[in-house]
Write an enzyme that holds these catalytic residues in place. Sequence first.
Site, PDB file in Angstrom:
ATOM      1  N   LYS A   1       1.924  16.958   1.034  1.00 36.00           N
ATOM      2  CA  LYS A   1       1.233  15.560   0.943  1.00 36.00           C
ATOM      3  C   LYS A   1       2.042  14.679   1.224  1.00 36.00           C
ATOM      4  O   LYS A   1       3.236  14.318   1.090  1.00 36.00           O
ATOM      5  CB  LYS A   1       1.187  15.645  -0.708  1.00 36.00           C
ATOM      6  CG  LYS A   1      -0.125  14.658  -1.046  1.00 36.00           C
ATOM      7  CD  LYS A   1      -0.261  14.945  -2.692  1.00 36.00           C
ATOM      8  CE  LYS A   1      -1.086  13.880  -3.006  1.00 36.00           C
ATOM      9  NZ  LYS A   1      -1.175  13.968  -4.493  1.00 36.00           N
TER      10      LYS A   1
HETATM   11  C1  E4P Z   1      -3.838  13.005  -6.581  1.00 32.29           C
HETATM   12  O1  E4P Z   1      -3.560  13.292  -5.445  1.00 32.29           O
HETATM   13  C2  E4P Z   1      -3.334  11.474  -6.914  1.00 32.29           C
HETATM   14  O2  E4P Z   1      -2.010  11.485  -6.895  1.00 32.29           O
HETATM   15  C3  E4P Z   1      -4.009  11.461  -8.330  1.00 32.29           C
HETATM   16  O3  E4P Z   1      -5.399  11.590  -8.322  1.00 32.29           O
HETATM   17  C4  E4P Z   1      -3.734   9.862  -8.591  1.00 32.29           C
HETATM   18  O4  E4P Z   1      -4.445   9.635  -9.887  1.00 32.29           O
HETATM   19  P1  E4P Z   1      -4.246   8.323 -10.884  1.00 32.29           P
HETATM   20  O5  E4P Z   1      -4.706   7.025  -9.882  1.00 32.29           O
HETATM   21  O6  E4P Z   1      -5.065   8.465 -12.143  1.00 32.29           O
HETATM   22  O7  E4P Z   1      -2.628   8.011 -10.977  1.00 32.29           O
END
Ligand code: E4P
Length: 217
Positions: free
Chosen positions: A83
């Site tokens: 990622k």
């Molecule tokens: C996923 O890859 C993201 O990091 C995550 O969905 C972020 O979610 P949030 O905005 O609720 O922290």
Amino acid sequence: MKFFVDTAILSEIEELNDYGLLDGVTTNPSLIAKSGRDFKEVIAEICAVVSGPVSAEVAAMDAAGMMAEGDRLARIADNVVIKLPLTLDGLKACRHFTAKGVKTNVTLCFSANQALLAAKAGATFISPFVGRLDDLNLDGMALIRDIRTIYDNFGYGTNILAASIRSANHVKEAALAGADVATIPAAVIKGLASHTLTDKGLDQFAKDWAATGQSIL
Ligand code: E4P
């Protein structure tokens, strides 16, 4: 639409996996901090449970650092997805991993142009953050629709991974907008099965069945 769970808590992952509802997992540095676990250890444990893609996020801000960290994370298991942030350095690292056949998830996407760049860098997944746009009174789901149109216009193979999903309605809207995947908190995934009329109907069926005095087995 595939379901990834957005968590680094192993018990949540195991429970959903047992229900057969899980296609993959996403983590981020905040979720790792919340789990209180060692990053590499918990990613290895998740990969032993889930055979689908498991996103592990780099911490470096420069492309060389991201490449070194990504190489280390990719060694944990075959289903680790690297990622990377949607920055110029992140896109450079994305191109590097794509060339090596390593899967990538380009994260923190808030515009269609950013998603276009990720597709051009060969990203496996692009993560547009629906909830964080909604938090600013912007339309997160409109971004998913725009990216779907752009990717379809040019035949990009990058998968749209609707992220920052906060509610059952977000899940439905992401499916309608054509997201390939949604990454969803565990509680929201479990909540999708609930309906008052299901509970009410089941209660009535149970009472009527008991009144027959019959047994199936
Ligand atoms: C996923 O890859 C993201 O990091 C995550 O969905 C972020 O979610 P949030 O905005 O609720 O922290």
